[in-house]
Scaffold this motif. Structure first.
Motif, PDB file in Angstrom:
ATOM      1  N   LEU A 166     129.399  84.695  16.089  1.00 36.30           N
ATOM      2  CA  LEU A 166     129.162  84.482  17.515  1.00 36.30           C
ATOM      3  C   LEU A 166     127.846  83.749  17.734  1.00 36.30           C
ATOM      4  O   LEU A 166     127.768  82.796  18.530  1.00 36.30           O
ATOM      5  CB  LEU A 166     129.142  85.822  18.251  1.00 36.30           C
ATOM      6  CG  LEU A 166     128.801  85.770  19.746  1.00 36.30           C
ATOM      7  CD1 LEU A 166     129.843  84.979  20.522  1.00 36.30           C
ATOM      8  CD2 LEU A 166     128.660  87.191  20.313  1.00 36.30           C
ATOM      9  N   LEU A 167     126.818  84.167  17.015  1.00 35.09           N
ATOM     10  CA  LEU A 167     125.513  83.510  17.121  1.00 35.09           C
ATOM     11  C   LEU A 167     125.588  82.066  16.636  1.00 35.09           C
ATOM     12  O   LEU A 167     125.054  81.151  17.279  1.00 35.09           O
ATOM     13  CB  LEU A 167     124.475  84.296  16.306  1.00 35.09           C
ATOM     14  CG  LEU A 167     123.039  83.773  16.347  1.00 35.09           C
ATOM     15  CD1 LEU A 167     122.487  83.815  17.765  1.00 35.09           C
ATOM     16  CD2 LEU A 167     122.156  84.590  15.407  1.00 35.09           C
ATOM     17  N   ALA A 168     126.267  81.868  15.519  1.00 32.06           N
ATOM     18  CA  ALA A 168     126.407  80.513  14.967  1.00 32.06           C
ATOM     19  C   ALA A 168     127.178  79.617  15.930  1.00 32.06           C
ATOM     20  O   ALA A 168     126.849  78.436  16.087  1.00 32.06           O
ATOM     21  CB  ALA A 168     127.118  80.577  13.618  1.00 32.06           C
ATOM     22  N   LYS A 172     125.171  76.750  17.469  1.00 30.89           N
ATOM     23  CA  LYS A 172     125.569  75.630  16.606  1.00 30.89           C
ATOM     24  C   LYS A 172     124.811  75.638  15.277  1.00 30.89           C
ATOM     25  O   LYS A 172     124.204  74.652  14.855  1.00 30.89           O
ATOM     26  CB  LYS A 172     125.364  74.287  17.334  1.00 30.89           C
ATOM     27  CG  LYS A 172     126.234  74.158  18.594  1.00 30.89           C
ATOM     28  CD  LYS A 172     125.980  72.864  19.313  1.00 30.89           C
ATOM     29  CE  LYS A 172     126.976  72.640  20.459  1.00 30.89           C
ATOM     30  NZ  LYS A 172     127.030  73.766  21.411  1.00 30.89           N
ATOM     31  N   LEU A 173     124.892  76.786  14.602  1.00 31.54           N
ATOM     32  CA  LEU A 173     124.215  76.974  13.325  1.00 31.54           C
ATOM     33  C   LEU A 173     125.188  76.818  12.164  1.00 31.54           C
ATOM     34  O   LEU A 173     126.374  77.110  12.304  1.00 31.54           O
ATOM     35  CB  LEU A 173     123.588  78.376  13.255  1.00 31.54           C
ATOM     36  CG  LEU A 173     122.639  78.781  14.381  1.00 31.54           C
ATOM     37  CD1 LEU A 173     122.206  80.224  14.206  1.00 31.54           C
ATOM     38  CD2 LEU A 173     121.417  77.861  14.423  1.00 31.54           C
ATOM     39  N   GLU A 236     115.984  89.161  25.186  1.00 33.64           N
ATOM     40  CA  GLU A 236     114.524  89.122  25.300  1.00 33.64           C
ATOM     41  C   GLU A 236     113.917  88.111  24.341  1.00 33.64           C
ATOM     42  O   GLU A 236     112.855  87.537  24.611  1.00 33.64           O
ATOM     43  CB  GLU A 236     113.940  90.515  25.022  1.00 33.64           C
ATOM     44  CG  GLU A 236     114.252  91.538  26.087  1.00 33.64           C
ATOM     45  CD  GLU A 236     113.819  92.941  25.706  1.00 33.64           C
ATOM     46  OE1 GLU A 236     113.459  93.712  26.608  1.00 33.64           O
ATOM     47  OE2 GLU A 236     113.844  93.281  24.501  1.00 33.64           O
ATOM     48  N   ALA A 237     114.603  87.888  23.220  1.00 31.95           N
ATOM     49  CA  ALA A 237     114.100  86.957  22.201  1.00 31.95           C
ATOM     50  C   ALA A 237     114.393  85.495  22.539  1.00 31.95           C
ATOM     51  O   ALA A 237     114.004  84.596  21.795  1.00 31.95           O
ATOM     52  CB  ALA A 237     114.702  87.301  20.849  1.00 31.95           C
ATOM     53  N   GLY A 238     115.097  85.268  23.655  1.00 31.65           N
ATOM     54  CA  GLY A 238     115.338  83.893  24.072  1.00 31.65           C
ATOM     55  C   GLY A 238     116.774  83.410  23.954  1.00 31.65           C
ATOM     56  O   GLY A 238     117.032  82.207  24.018  1.00 31.65           O
ATOM     57  N   PHE A 239     117.723  84.359  23.813  1.00 36.91           N
ATOM     58  CA  PHE A 239     119.135  83.998  23.696  1.00 36.91           C
ATOM     59  C   PHE A 239     119.928  84.735  24.777  1.00 36.91           C
ATOM     60  O   PHE A 239     120.579  85.749  24.509  1.00 36.91           O
ATOM     61  CB  PHE A 239     119.640  84.327  22.291  1.00 36.91           C
ATOM     62  CG  PHE A 239     118.833  83.667  21.208  1.00 36.91           C
ATOM     63  CD1 PHE A 239     119.101  82.364  20.828  1.00 36.91           C
ATOM     64  CD2 PHE A 239     117.754  84.339  20.610  1.00 36.91           C
ATOM     65  CE1 PHE A 239     118.328  81.735  19.850  1.00 36.91           C
ATOM     66  CE2 PHE A 239     116.988  83.723  19.632  1.00 36.91           C
ATOM     67  CZ  PHE A 239     117.272  82.411  19.256  1.00 36.91           C
ATOM     68  N   THR A 244     126.514  91.575  22.009  1.00 37.89           N
ATOM     69  CA  THR A 244     127.698  92.110  21.327  1.00 37.89           C
ATOM     70  C   THR A 244     127.368  93.463  20.704  1.00 37.89           C
ATOM     71  O   THR A 244     126.201  93.784  20.451  1.00 37.89           O
ATOM     72  CB  THR A 244     128.213  91.130  20.252  1.00 37.89           C
ATOM     73  OG1 THR A 244     129.483  91.588  19.770  1.00 37.89           O
ATOM     74  CG2 THR A 244     127.258  91.002  19.072  1.00 37.89           C
ATOM     75  N   SER A 245     128.404  94.246  20.472  1.00 44.34           N
ATOM     76  CA  SER A 245     128.236  95.562  19.866  1.00 44.34           C
ATOM     77  C   SER A 245     129.529  95.956  19.178  1.00 44.34           C
ATOM     78  O   SER A 245     130.555  95.296  19.322  1.00 44.34           O
ATOM     79  CB  SER A 245     127.880  96.611  20.925  1.00 44.34           C
ATOM     80  OG  SER A 245     128.992  96.837  21.777  1.00 44.34           O
TER      81      SER A 245
END
Length: 320
Positions: A166-168, A172-173, A236-239, A244-245
């Motif tokens: 999901l993060l990728a 776009k990682l 909070e970190a900028g995303f 998700t959980s």
């Protein structure tokens, strides 16, 4: 006289049916869990089942049917009698599996949600030797060096795998997935430095973080974890779009009588309001969910299924 007898007969059948529904449950209820005994999902299921037993006046017996990412358990419940005596303790894998597998032995709609009961935050964690100290710094490094960073998970299609996918997808990682037979092996590989990072359930990663064996960068949920209160969220970190959980939900076979669904729903609402249930979950790093209804649960599952279908398609992820 004949018409009178027919009316009496029909009335008796209706009365018997109503009595049968009012009497539910009059024998033990099986709660099928798709993961092994002793794991996070199993422990949460047993907390819920114990309180449900007290409220229903009948035992709710946990039965583990591990394998194939929860599909074995789901199939068993989907094909069981729709009478409320066999329920599924489902997880987020239910929404993932709908798109992950080319073919399932059941239709995803063969089980219907009753209530969401818990949410297990995950945490983005790295080997302590990794120099970056925030999620943003780390993700910037991944972006600068596409294809060079690898991560571990409990297997293809697992919640740990999909959290990184999901993060990728969103950022776009380009990262390399290294699947293991279980989360514990994946964590050990990060601790030993064989792979640099992992997204793991807070309930299992917290002890490694607290002893310095892993470095936590951010938790995956919209709110901070009760067991890692000093670790920021991904938002909070900028995303801002990342949330998700690993969720837990009680489900039943399609066609279960409305009166039985209502009884189970009310029982689960009462269960999740119980202070002891809440405290036992929080000690595991699991966030109890209160106030869920079949309608809310169904809408949530639908949204999750659509989201994971998009991520799976984009990542060309497929399980035979």
């Amino acid at each position: 006289m004949k018409q009178f007898l027919i009316k009496v007969g029909v009335g008796a059948l209706v009365a018997c049916s109503a009595h049968a529904q009012q009497a539910y449950p009059d024998r033990p209820v099986r709660m099928i869990v798709g993961f092994a005994a002793g794991g996070s999902t199993d422990l949460v299921a047993r907390i819920v089942a114990s309180r449900m037993s007290a409220l229903l006046g009948q035992s709710v017996v946990v039965e583990n049917r591990a394998g194939a990412g929860g599909t074995i358990a789901t199939d068993a419940v989907a094909k069981s009698k729709a009478d409320g005596y066999t329920v599924l303790f489902g997880t987020s894998s239910h929404a993932i599996n709908a798109s992950l597998y080319k073919k399932l032995p059941y239709d995803s709609n063969d089980v219907v949600p009753i209530s969401i009961v818990a949410s297990v935050p995950m945490v983005l964690a790295v080997n302590p030797a990794v120099k970056t100290n925030t999620a943003k710094e780390f993700i910037d490094e991944i972006r600068k060096h596409p294809g060079t960073y690898s991560y571990g998970s409990a297997g293809k299609g697992s919640a740990l795998h999909m959290a990184v996918e999901l993060l990728a997808y969103q950022e776009k990682l380009q990262v390399t997935h290294v699947p293991f037979r279980g989360a514990s092996q994946a964590i050990q590989s990060v601790i030993s430095g064989d792979i640099p990072f992992i997204t793991d359930a807070v309930s299992t990663a917290a002890p490694m973080i607290q002893t310095g064996k892993l470095k936590a960068l951010a938790v995956t949920t919209a709110t901070r974890s009760s067991v890692l209160p000093n670790v920021p969220t991904m938002k909070e970190a900028g995303f801002p779009s990342y949330d998700t959980s690993i969720w837990n939900m009680v489900m039943v076979p399609r066609g279960t009588p409305p009166a039985v669904i209502d009884k189970l729903g009310a029982t689960l609402l009462a269960t999740m309001k119980d202070p002891d249930v809440q405290q036992r979950m929080l000690k595991l790093g699991v966030e109890p969910v209160q106030g869920s209804t079949p309608e809310k649960a169904a809408a949530f599952v639908g949204a999750e299924t659509r989201r994971w279908a998009e991520v799976i398609k984009a990542g060309a992820i497929q399980q035979e």
